[in-house]
Design a protein around this motif. Structure first.
Motif, mmCIF file in Angstrom:
data_model
loop_
_atom_site.group_PDB
_atom_site.id
_atom_site.type_symbol
_atom_site.label_atom_id
_atom_site.label_comp_id
_atom_site.label_asym_id
_atom_site.label_seq_id
_atom_site.Cartn_x
_atom_site.Cartn_y
_atom_site.Cartn_z
ATOM 1 N N ILE A 1 1.364 -27.873 -17.627
ATOM 2 C CA ILE A 1 0.256 -27.537 -16.732
ATOM 3 C C ILE A 1 -0.477 -26.353 -17.351
ATOM 4 N N ASP A 2 -1.772 -26.523 -17.584
ATOM 5 C CA ASP A 2 -2.496 -25.555 -18.399
ATOM 6 C C ASP A 2 -3.874 -25.265 -17.799
ATOM 7 N N ARG A 3 -4.285 -24.026 -17.849
ATOM 8 C CA ARG A 3 -5.622 -23.607 -17.409
ATOM 9 C C ARG A 3 -5.948 -24.194 -16.032
ATOM 10 N N THR A 4 -5.055 -23.940 -15.109
ATOM 11 C CA THR A 4 -5.154 -24.501 -13.763
ATOM 12 C C THR A 4 -5.481 -23.392 -12.772
ATOM 13 N N SER A 5 -6.457 -23.650 -11.907
ATOM 14 C CA SER A 5 -6.971 -22.574 -11.049
ATOM 15 C C SER A 5 -7.230 -23.013 -9.611
ATOM 16 N N PRO A 6 -6.295 -23.706 -8.984
ATOM 17 C CA PRO A 6 -6.560 -24.175 -7.609
ATOM 18 C C PRO A 6 -6.142 -23.172 -6.548
ATOM 19 N N PRO A 7 -7.030 -22.770 -5.665
ATOM 20 C CA PRO A 7 -6.632 -21.931 -4.539
ATOM 21 C C PRO A 7 -6.010 -22.743 -3.397
ATOM 22 N N LYS A 8 -6.160 -24.068 -3.448
ATOM 23 C CA LYS A 8 -5.664 -24.928 -2.380
ATOM 24 C C LYS A 8 -4.849 -26.078 -2.962
ATOM 25 N N LYS A 9 -4.201 -26.810 -2.084
ATOM 26 C CA LYS A 9 -3.441 -27.992 -2.484
ATOM 27 C C LYS A 9 -4.354 -29.219 -2.455
ATOM 28 N N LEU A 10 -4.125 -30.109 -3.431
ATOM 29 C CA LEU A 10 -4.899 -31.350 -3.500
ATOM 30 C C LEU A 10 -4.003 -32.531 -3.166
ATOM 31 N N TYR A 11 -4.307 -33.180 -2.037
ATOM 32 C CA TYR A 11 -3.658 -34.430 -1.673
ATOM 33 C C TYR A 11 -4.647 -35.572 -1.953
ATOM 34 N N LEU A 12 -4.158 -36.633 -2.575
ATOM 35 C CA LEU A 12 -5.036 -37.742 -2.943
ATOM 36 C C LEU A 12 -5.165 -38.773 -1.823
ATOM 37 N N GLU B 1 -15.138 -20.403 -13.106
ATOM 38 C CA GLU B 1 -14.244 -21.535 -13.329
ATOM 39 C C GLU B 1 -13.170 -21.519 -12.253
ATOM 40 N N LYS B 2 -13.166 -22.554 -11.434
ATOM 41 C CA LYS B 2 -12.225 -22.625 -10.316
ATOM 42 C C LYS B 2 -11.993 -24.082 -9.952
ATOM 43 N N ASP B 3 -10.882 -24.345 -9.279
ATOM 44 C CA ASP B 3 -10.565 -25.678 -8.742
ATOM 45 C C ASP B 3 -10.218 -26.696 -9.822
ATOM 46 N N PHE B 4 -9.767 -26.216 -10.985
ATOM 47 C CA PHE B 4 -9.323 -27.135 -12.031
ATOM 48 C C PHE B 4 -7.815 -27.360 -11.931
ATOM 49 N N PHE B 5 -7.403 -28.597 -12.188
ATOM 50 C CA PHE B 5 -5.999 -28.964 -12.339
ATOM 51 C C PHE B 5 -5.876 -29.628 -13.710
ATOM 52 N N CYS B 6 -5.252 -28.978 -14.660
ATOM 53 C CA CYS B 6 -5.187 -29.533 -16.013
ATOM 54 C C CYS B 6 -3.735 -29.794 -16.394
ATOM 55 N N PHE B 7 -3.458 -31.027 -16.765
ATOM 56 C CA PHE B 7 -2.099 -31.454 -17.119
ATOM 57 C C PHE B 7 -2.150 -32.087 -18.494
ATOM 58 N N LYS B 8 -1.384 -31.540 -19.437
ATOM 59 C CA LYS B 8 -1.403 -32.020 -20.815
ATOM 60 C C LYS B 8 -0.056 -32.634 -21.179
ATOM 61 N N SER B 9 -0.089 -33.552 -22.108
ATOM 62 C CA SER B 9 1.081 -34.369 -22.420
ATOM 63 C C SER B 9 2.200 -33.618 -23.108
ATOM 64 N N CYS B 10 1.938 -32.429 -23.647
ATOM 65 C CA CYS B 10 2.968 -31.701 -24.373
ATOM 66 C C CYS B 10 2.637 -30.219 -24.412
ATOM 67 N N LEU B 11 3.586 -29.435 -24.851
ATOM 68 C CA LEU B 11 3.399 -27.995 -25.004
ATOM 69 C C LEU B 11 2.567 -27.700 -26.253
ATOM 70 N N PRO B 12 1.986 -26.506 -26.345
ATOM 71 C CA PRO B 12 1.193 -26.162 -27.544
ATOM 72 C C PRO B 12 2.010 -26.292 -28.824
ATOM 73 N N GLY B 13 1.391 -26.886 -29.832
ATOM 74 C CA GLY B 13 2.028 -27.033 -31.133
ATOM 75 C C GLY B 13 2.959 -28.216 -31.271
ATOM 76 N N ILE B 14 3.098 -29.033 -30.197
ATOM 77 C CA ILE B 14 4.112 -30.083 -30.165
ATOM 78 C C ILE B 14 3.479 -31.471 -30.252
ATOM 79 N N TYR B 15 4.231 -32.421 -30.842
ATOM 80 C CA TYR B 15 3.830 -33.820 -30.842
ATOM 81 C C TYR B 15 3.793 -34.380 -29.417
#
Length: 386
Positions: free
Chosen positions: A371-382, A302-316
């Motif tokens: 930002i959760d379970r994120t594993s990028p070795p490099k920067k991502l420019y869009l 598992e590599k190269d993931f960028f995961c962004f979630k709307s809230c912290l664990p346990g939160i609305y």
């Protein structure tokens, strides 16, 4: 003075009749190609309110459009003075290495926020310089004429039990589809799925052949959510906490379907996961009673993931019943205004900064993305537009 102060100063020098003419230009679009500001937002607005509307609507172009509108009402002298002062601010910012509108863009969005009309385009020079100077530290995009980018967008809005309906989520779906297409992704869009159907759509998406010709992908899931078995779960549209508590999809399954084993076509390619869903029932605030990569025959599972979630664990994860989720609004706003120069982790940071200071979340109601379970070795420019 900053840009907003210069614009306010220019409008303060207009008499009431000329100010009315100026506003008429704004709600009629100033000129071809410039989308108007809705008349209702301007009818009772004072001069500072009008400037806020201009900046919210046009971002960095607000000063330029103010100059154009002044010329339209024959205030050529005032337009020339404002234009000269704006150029002075821009030159000063270039010397200081800052952008004149950063202070505005770092502020929380307003309650009447609407999606920007366009996404800022990266320049060829910025792309060329970035790829040249940081070639070992950034993901290299494929040429636009050759790539086939795909994105998966799943939005649950109407539920079997109407008390779970997510009013305003239609706007989230519309805004995210627009943003992904503006970033040159072909969007596979689904609405109102059960947990099992979400699982099937994610599996189908992982198997899509065009990933081979892609350089990255997005997966966006928006629904109710909760922590189940100590994992983040997306609730399906048949969910009921008593009658059907097993209708859900584990977020972890996105990673297991798009990883190197299940989706080899995306090996070494960025996979951006955006989740708009609650992660529990906590309000997000507490009372404080105190004073204070080169590939070889083996790859990472598992590599190269960028995961962004709307809230912290346990939160609305809070949502407006008309305008949609605050998380999605901020993502669209920040990406539109700053993706042309910032890498995606910096964009996530700016979303977090602005949400953390949003005055609508006072007292115990707090909303902080994660930002959760994120594993990028490099920067991502869009590199929007390129």
């Amino acid at each position: 003075m900053d840009v907003k102060e210069l614009m306010i100063d220019a409008l303060e020098n207009l008499d009431d009749e000329d100010f009315k003419k100026f506003n008429w230009q704004l709600w009629n679009g100033v000129e071809t190609g410039i989308n108007p500001i809705p008349k209702a937002k301007l009818q009772k607005a004072d001069r500072s309110d009008v400037v806020d509307c201009l900046v919210d609507k046009y971002s960095d172009e607000a000063g330029k459009i103010t100059v154009q509108a002044l010329r339209k009402i024959n205030q050529n002298h005032r337009a020339k003075i404002l234009e000269s002062k704006l150029q002075g601010v821009q030159q000063s910012d270039q010397v200081d290495g800052r952008n004149a509108s950063v202070s505005v863009e770092d502020q929380p969005i307003q309650s009447d926020w609407s999606r920007p009309d366009t996404i800022k385009q990266s320049s060829q020079e910025f792309k060329r310089t970035t790829l040249r100077d940081k070639k070992d530290d950034v993901y290299i995009p494929k040429d636009k004429s050759q790539r086939k980018r795909s994105a998966l967008l799943i939005t649950n809005i109407r539920f079997k039990h109407s008390k779970y309906n997510r009013d305003g989520a239609e706007r989230d779906e519309e805004n995210m589809e627009w943003l992904l297409e503006a970033l040159d992704y072909r969007v596979k869009k689904y609405r109102d799925l059960t947990g099992q159907e979400i699982s099937a759509r994610v599996e189908d998406f992982a198997a899509r052949p065009e990933h081979k010709d892609s350089d990255s992908t997005f997966v966006v899931l928006m629904s109710h959510g909760n922590r189940i078995q100590n994992k983040d779960a997306i609730l399906g549209v048949d969910y009921h906490h008593q009658q059907n508590p097993d209708d859900f999809f584990f977020v972890d399954n996105i990673f297991s379907n798009l990883n190197s084993e299940k989706c080899p076509a995306l090996i070494d390619k960025p996979k951006v996961i955006l989740i708009q869903a609650c992660r529990g029932e906590h309000t997000g605030g507490v009372d404080i009673q105190s004073d204070s990569a080169v590939s070889d025959s083996a790859v990472h599972i598992e590599k190269d993931f960028f995961c962004f979630k709307s809230c912290l664990p346990g939160i609305y994860a809070y949502r407006d019943s008309v305008e949609g989720s605050f998380f999605i609004c901020y993502i669209v706003d920040v990406f539109c205004k700053q993706a042309h120069t910032d890498d995606i982790m910096e964009l996530f940071r700016k979303v977090t900064l602005r949400m953390a200071t949003d005055p609508r979340f006072r007292s115990l109601k707090k909303l902080m993305p994660c930002i959760d379970r994120t594993s990028p070795p490099k920067k991502l420019y869009l590199f929007p537009g390129l």
